[in-house]
Design an enzyme around this catalytic site. Structure first.
Site, PDB file in Angstrom:
ATOM      1  N   TYR A  42      -1.863  44.251   4.196  1.00  0.00           N
ATOM      2  CA  TYR A  42      -1.721  44.112   5.642  1.00  0.00           C
ATOM      3  C   TYR A  42      -2.978  43.519   6.273  1.00  0.00           C
ATOM      4  O   TYR A  42      -3.158  43.564   7.475  1.00  0.00           O
ATOM      5  CB  TYR A  42      -1.444  45.508   6.210  1.00  0.00           C
ATOM      6  N   LYS A  49      -4.775  42.073  14.674  1.00  0.00           N
ATOM      7  CA  LYS A  49      -4.645  43.107  15.702  1.00  0.00           C
ATOM      8  C   LYS A  49      -6.033  43.545  16.177  1.00  0.00           C
ATOM      9  O   LYS A  49      -6.231  43.797  17.367  1.00  0.00           O
ATOM     10  CB  LYS A  49      -3.861  44.306  15.176  1.00  0.00           C
ATOM     11  N   THR A  80      12.889  53.194  19.355  1.00  0.00           N
ATOM     12  CA  THR A  80      13.775  52.140  19.838  1.00  0.00           C
ATOM     13  C   THR A  80      14.969  52.022  18.887  1.00  0.00           C
ATOM     14  O   THR A  80      14.955  52.574  17.781  1.00  0.00           O
ATOM     15  CB  THR A  80      13.060  50.779  19.880  1.00  0.00           C
TER      16      THR A  80
END
Length: 143
Positions: A42, A49, A80
């Site tokens: 990542y 980020k 969500t």
């Protein structure tokens, strides 16, 4: 880096040019992966980020003289329909329940929770909050 950091920089610069006559607020939103490493494979996303956080601080300094307030909101896991769909696709179902169990608040962040924080940051009461990354993560980051 182009998608997360560079696009933010260009969008913020363009917005600032349009906002010079009408001061206001710019908010960045990103996941907490820039706050601390935690996922294998990542590195590019995590670094991009982290770049958003740095851009938030630099933009706040650069745009404050123009009376433009810049902050970032970093939500945790937001409940969500997309998250629910992702949870059903995983081999080890239960991502949402594991996340809830890991939070001091005992629930996930909702889109409304994030909107409330962004809304507050757009009020005169928050005008002296600048260049900050506000974490909205139901206390998960504390653990």
């Amino acid at each position: 880096m182009n998608i997360n950091a560079r696009s933010l920089l260009f969008a913020a610069q363009r917005a600032a040019a349009m906002m010079e006559q009408t001061p206001g607020w710019q908010h960045c939103q990103h996941h907490q992966s820039g706050l601390r490493p935690g996922h294998a494979d990542y590195v590019v996303v995590g670094a991009s980020k982290a770049a958003i956080e740095s851009l938030t601080r630099y933009l706040a300094v650069e745009l404050s003289p123009k009376n433009i307030v810049v902050n970032a909101v970093s939500p945790g896991i937001v409940e969500t329909d997309a998250l629910k769909h992702f949870d059903t696709l995983r081999q080890d179902e239960g991502l949402i329940q594991k996340a809830i169990a890991a939070t001091p608040a005992g629930r996930l962040v909702t889109p409304e929770d994030v909107a409330e924080v962004v809304g507050f940051l757009c009020t005169p009461a928050a005008s002296m909050i600048r260049g900050q990354v506000i974490v909205v993560d139901e206390g998960m980051y504390c653990r």
